[in-house]
Design an enzyme around this catalytic site. Structure first.
Site, short mmCIF file in Angstrom:
data_model
loop_
_atom_site.label_atom_id
_atom_site.label_comp_id
_atom_site.label_asym_id
_atom_site.label_seq_id
_atom_site.Cartn_x
_atom_site.Cartn_y
_atom_site.Cartn_z
N ASN A 1 0.80 -1.22 0.00
CA ASN A 1 0.00 0.00 0.00
C ASN A 1 0.84 1.27 0.00
O ASN A 1 0.31 2.38 0.01
CB ASN A 1 -1.01 -0.03 1.15
CG ASN A 1 -2.08 -1.10 0.89
OD1 ASN A 1 -2.23 -1.57 -0.23
ND2 ASN A 1 -2.80 -1.48 1.93
N CYS B 1 -10.35 -5.55 -4.41
CA CYS B 1 -10.98 -6.64 -3.67
C CYS B 1 -12.43 -6.31 -3.39
O CYS B 1 -12.78 -5.15 -3.16
CB CYS B 1 -10.23 -6.85 -2.35
SG CYS B 1 -8.81 -7.90 -2.51
N1 EPU Z 1 -14.68 5.76 1.67
C1 EPU Z 1 -15.79 6.42 1.17
N2 EPU Z 1 -15.61 7.29 0.13
C2 EPU Z 1 -14.38 7.52 -0.43
C3 EPU Z 1 -13.25 6.86 0.09
C4 EPU Z 1 -13.44 5.97 1.14
O1 EPU Z 1 -16.92 6.23 1.65
O2 EPU Z 1 -14.30 8.32 -1.36
C5 EPU Z 1 -14.84 4.83 2.80
C6 EPU Z 1 -14.50 3.39 2.38
O3 EPU Z 1 -15.60 2.75 1.77
C7 EPU Z 1 -14.08 2.76 3.69
C8 EPU Z 1 -13.42 3.93 4.43
O4 EPU Z 1 -13.87 5.12 3.79
O5 EPU Z 1 -15.22 2.35 4.40
C9 EPU Z 1 -11.89 3.90 4.43
O6 EPU Z 1 -11.44 3.74 3.09
P1 EPU Z 1 -10.01 4.26 2.61
O7 EPU Z 1 -10.24 5.27 1.54
O8 EPU Z 1 -9.20 4.64 3.79
O9 EPU Z 1 -9.41 2.94 1.97
P2 EPU Z 1 -8.64 2.79 0.60
O10 EPU Z 1 -7.75 3.93 0.36
O11 EPU Z 1 -9.59 2.38 -0.45
C10 EPU Z 1 -6.55 1.62 1.64
C11 EPU Z 1 -5.83 0.31 1.44
C12 EPU Z 1 -6.69 -0.82 1.97
C13 EPU Z 1 -6.92 -0.57 3.45
C14 EPU Z 1 -7.60 0.80 3.64
C15 EPU Z 1 -7.80 1.17 5.10
C16 EPU Z 1 -4.54 0.68 -0.55
C17 EPU Z 1 -4.29 0.32 -1.95
N3 EPU Z 1 -5.59 0.09 0.03
O12 EPU Z 1 -7.77 1.51 0.91
O13 EPU Z 1 -5.90 -2.02 1.81
O14 EPU Z 1 -7.77 -1.57 3.96
O15 EPU Z 1 -6.79 1.82 3.02
O16 EPU Z 1 -6.59 1.18 5.78
O17 EPU Z 1 -3.80 1.44 0.04
C18 EPU Z 1 -5.57 -4.31 1.52
O18 EPU Z 1 -4.35 -4.06 1.46
O19 EPU Z 1 -6.01 -5.47 1.61
C19 EPU Z 1 -6.51 -3.19 1.48
C20 EPU Z 1 -7.81 -3.36 1.21
#
Ligand code: EPU
Length: 421
Positions: free
Chosen positions: A23, A116
């Site tokens: 990440n 995922c």
């Molecule tokens: N969310 C929204 N709207 C948005 C963005 C996020 O509602 O525009 C919500 C999401 O649905 C979730 C929460 O906010 O419920 C947190 O999401 P976040 O944006 O922090 O997650 P992400 O950036 O999509 C990254 C990691 C994930 C990890 C999460 C939380 C990467 C590529 N992915 O995802 O990693 O679980 O942060 O720490 O950096 C994994 O490695 O298996 C993985 C899923």
């Protein structure tokens, strides 16, 4: 589509080396679009998702040389500003390319990102922030495609409704070359954000406050044309091996990590009754008895217990001496692995957010289906202690985020093979 075949029952003993953080590397690869030059990245985990990020760069016009855990990326030749539809669909992180394209080319197009299946994963925080920065966001093809015009982008103050990792990264990238200071409030504090900012600073960006809940980005006119950077260790891979060691029993050393990033995990492992010797860059874990249950753990943004280790924690508790409660707060479908664990004889109750885990005396191997990355890793973990043979189908999900997991576990004494099908 390959599978893992595991014969359970072996204790884990020995040392393993953790790779670079998935990440971190994905947004860092996306951010190489910002400069018109050469970036050398070291400690790059060679994962399926890394390959998708490389393909996106190539499709935009960059050239990339791939070495052993090293990438040499030349982004001078980038000429497209639209991320390919098929590649966008393959990976959530494809959305992070937008921020860099908007900064460098003042325009960018992306198709709805995949990733995922963890429930609905909207990108409204990203798009609302871009609109607040005075960009024009269009959805020409029924929301399948998002086209952004950033010709008139301006710095502003943005308060995120939730401390989203991806939205924080995208706003930082979109601001790096935007004149003036953009302030992100309620920004994510994850170590992967700090790593991205360290890389950008190396590139010449002007950013303050990473690791806190307010990040300030002051736009610069030019970035350096040659940058070299080493990706930080993967705290989730490290945590996965620690939970595997705790469940299987044995004596393992997990090397090349940053223990600071694992504080919430180490706190829980200690409560579960394992012996830990923690140094800055390595953790020595000994586990010799049935684990204690944990009263209550919930997932929340860093520095709290990470959602990306929730399935591995639940799986560690399957043979514990009592009942534990684990609550998932980040993603609505991060329970899809539970039905698979039940096939092994696990006792896990609750709803799709709260898991009540009661330890059983043993698990019996059978055929399981990985449906996402972390849940998939937890099926391997359960297979390591199940009696007889466990087959984990859909290895492609696990390969998205773990480099050579079968080889690393074999080095620790596990009986696991990857079989191509
Ligand atoms: N969310 C929204 N709207 C948005 C963005 C996020 O509602 O525009 C919500 C999401 O649905 C979730 C929460 O906010 O419920 C947190 O999401 P976040 O944006 O922090 O997650 P992400 O950036 O999509 C990254 C990691 C994930 C990890 C999460 C939380 C990467 C590529 N992915 O995802 O990693 O679980 O942060 O720490 O950096 C994994 O490695 O298996 C993985 C899923």
């Amino acid at each position: 589509m390959g599978k893992y075949v595991i014969k359970g029952g072996n204790k884990l003993n020995g040392e393993i080396i953790v790779g670079g953080a998935k990440n971190s590397v994905l947004p860092i690869i996306a951010s190489t679009v910002l400069n018109k030059g050469i970036t050398i990245l070291k400690n790059v985990p060679m994962l399926l998702d890394t390959m998708v990020a490389i393909d996106i760069l190539r499709h935009l016009g960059a050239t990339i040389d791939i070495g052993k855990n090293t990438l040499v990326i030349n982004t001078k030749t980038i000429y497209k500003t639209c991320v390919d539809e098929e590649l966008s669909n393959k990976m959530r992180s494809s959305v992070i390319f937008l921020g860099s394209l908007l900064s460098r080319f003042r325009e960018g197009t992306i198709y709805l990102p995949g990733g995922c299946n963890l429930g609905s994963r909207p990108i409204d925080f990203h798009l609302n922030a871009f609109e607040k920065m005075n960009m024009k966001v269009d959805y020409p093809k029924d929301y399948n495609c998002i086209k952004i015009d950033a010709k008139n982008s301006k710095p502003t103050d943005i308060t995120l409704p939730l401390a989203s990792v991806g939205a924080t990264q995208n706003i930082i990238l979109a601001s790096v070359l935007t004149k003036g200071t953009t302030v992100i409030k309620n920004s994510a504090k994850e170590p992967e954000i700090v790593d991205l900012v360290s890389f950008l600073r190396e590139m010449g960006a002007c950013i303050d406050g990473e690791g806190t809940d307010t990040i300030k980005v002051t736009g610069v006119e030019h970035l350096k044309n040659v940058v070299e950077y080493t990706i930080m260790p993967d705290r989730i891979e490290a945590g996965t091996f620690l939970f595997m060691g705790a469940l299987c029993g044995g004596d393992i050393k997990v090397n090349n990590i940053c223990s600071m990033h694992l504080q919430s995990t180490l706190y829980i492992l200690e409560k579960m009754g394992v012996d830990l010797l923690v140094n800055n860059n390595e953790i020595h874990l000994k586990s010799s008895k049935r684990l204690n249950p944990v009263e209550y753990v919930e997932t929340n943004p860093y520095p709290n217990f990470p959602t990306d280790l929730q399935p591995q924690l639940v799986t560690s508790l399957l043979l514990s001496r009592g009942t534990s409660v684990v609550k998932e707060n980040m993603f609505e479908a991060r329970n899809i692995y539970i039905n698979e664990l039940v096939k092994l004889g696990a006792n896990v109750d609750g709803d799709n957010k709260t898991f009540i885990v009661t330890g059983v005396d043993g698990l019996h191997g059978t055929k399981l289906f990985a449906k996402d990355l972390r849940g998939g890793a937890s099926l391997i973990q359960a297979g390591l202690v199940a009696c007889g043979e466990t087959i984990v189908e859909n290895a492609k999900y696990i390969k998205r985020g773990y480099e050579k997991i079968d080889k690393k576990l074999s080095l620790l004494g596990a009986d696991i093979k990857y079989v191509k099908s």
